[in-house]
Design an enzyme around this catalytic site. Structure first.
Site, mmCIF file in Angstrom:
data_model
loop_
_atom_site.group_PDB
_atom_site.id
_atom_site.type_symbol
_atom_site.label_atom_id
_atom_site.label_comp_id
_atom_site.label_asym_id
_atom_site.label_seq_id
_atom_site.Cartn_x
_atom_site.Cartn_y
_atom_site.Cartn_z
ATOM 1 N N GLY A 45 0.825 -1.197 0.000
ATOM 2 C CA GLY A 45 0.000 0.000 0.000
ATOM 3 C C GLY A 45 0.860 1.247 0.000
ATOM 4 N N GLN A 50 2.944 10.094 1.320
ATOM 5 C CA GLN A 50 4.262 9.446 1.253
ATOM 6 C C GLN A 50 5.042 9.849 0.010
ATOM 7 O OE1 GLN A 50 2.463 5.315 2.116
ATOM 8 N NE2 GLN A 50 4.521 5.183 2.941
ATOM 9 N N CYS A 88 6.572 -0.021 6.816
ATOM 10 C CA CYS A 88 6.108 1.116 6.015
ATOM 11 C C CYS A 88 7.264 1.627 5.167
ATOM 12 C CB CYS A 88 5.611 2.220 6.958
ATOM 13 S SG CYS A 88 5.018 3.691 6.110
ATOM 14 N N LEU A 89 6.992 1.911 3.908
ATOM 15 C CA LEU A 89 8.048 2.420 3.022
ATOM 16 C C LEU A 89 8.613 3.752 3.531
ATOM 17 C CD1 LEU A 89 6.460 1.610 -0.470
ATOM 18 C CD2 LEU A 89 8.326 0.384 0.662
ATOM 19 N N HIS A 130 -3.942 1.125 7.830
ATOM 20 C CA HIS A 130 -2.584 1.690 7.848
ATOM 21 C C HIS A 130 -2.493 2.893 6.897
ATOM 22 C CE1 HIS A 130 2.001 1.182 7.721
ATOM 23 N NE2 HIS A 130 1.752 1.996 6.720
ATOM 24 N N GLU A 131 -2.991 2.702 5.666
ATOM 25 C CA GLU A 131 -2.889 3.778 4.666
ATOM 26 C C GLU A 131 -3.804 4.950 5.039
ATOM 27 O OE1 GLU A 131 -0.441 3.522 2.806
ATOM 28 O OE2 GLU A 131 -0.126 1.373 3.070
ATOM 29 N N HIS A 134 -2.192 7.280 7.338
ATOM 30 C CA HIS A 134 -1.255 8.223 6.698
ATOM 31 C C HIS A 134 -1.965 9.526 6.313
ATOM 32 C CE1 HIS A 134 2.595 6.202 6.155
ATOM 33 N NE2 HIS A 134 2.015 5.105 5.734
HETATM 34 NI NI NI Z 1 2.909 3.250 5.503
#
Ligand code: NI
Length: 151
Positions: A45, A50, A88-89, A130-131, A134
């Site tokens: 995701g 991000q 997480c990226l 999670h997304e 963000h």
């Molecule tokens: Ni993330």
């Protein structure tokens, strides 16, 4: 080419704004670019903040399917929660367990602006939560236990 911002970039901590016009050129170009970088980085995701855009847009890649969710809104959450490992990226090298609702109902617009309402369970539910966090400036490390660092 988009670049993935990493913690502690302040853009990751801002509350994102709803997408006003799904058909806008900026949005229509951003969606495939976000999908490309998510796939390249092996992510499940990715949320627009991000990649430096504080707008309510996320992309998901699960079971060989990619999905764009615009203005997602979690309208129902199960009482039952479960712990699960997340990374997480934008937080490279760190992993931890996060407690998430096992089942949610999420409303969103797809890339064509068509409204959807789906029930998500398990990993799909986890990724959406999670997304979606963000979009409100929340990172998984804010909620995680047993955070481990992997080089
Ligand atoms: Ni993330």
């Amino acid at each position: 080419m988009l670049k993935i911002l990493t913690n502690p970039d302040p853009i990751l901590r801002r509350k994102s704004q709803p997408v006003a016009d799904v058909s806008a050129k900026e949005i229509q170009e951003l969606i495939p670019q976000m999908m490309e970088i998510m796939l390249r980085k092996d992510g499940v995701g990715l949320a627009a903040p991000q990649v430096g855009k504080n707008i309510r847009l996320i992309v998901i890649h699960l079971k060989d399917e990619t999905l764009a969710l615009i203005n997602p809104k979690i309208i129902k959450k199960s009482i039952v929660k479960e712990w699960g490992e997340e990374g997480c990226l934008s937080v490279p090298g760190q992993y931890g367990e996060v407690k998430r609702c096992k089942k949610i109902t999420v409303k969103y617009l797809d890339a064509k602006g068509k409204p959807h309402q789906v029930i998500a369970e398990g990993l799909f539910a986890r990724v959406v939560q999670h997304e979606n966090d963000h979009l409100d400036g929340i990172l998984f490390i804010d909620k995680a236990r047993n955070i481990t660092e992997i080089e």
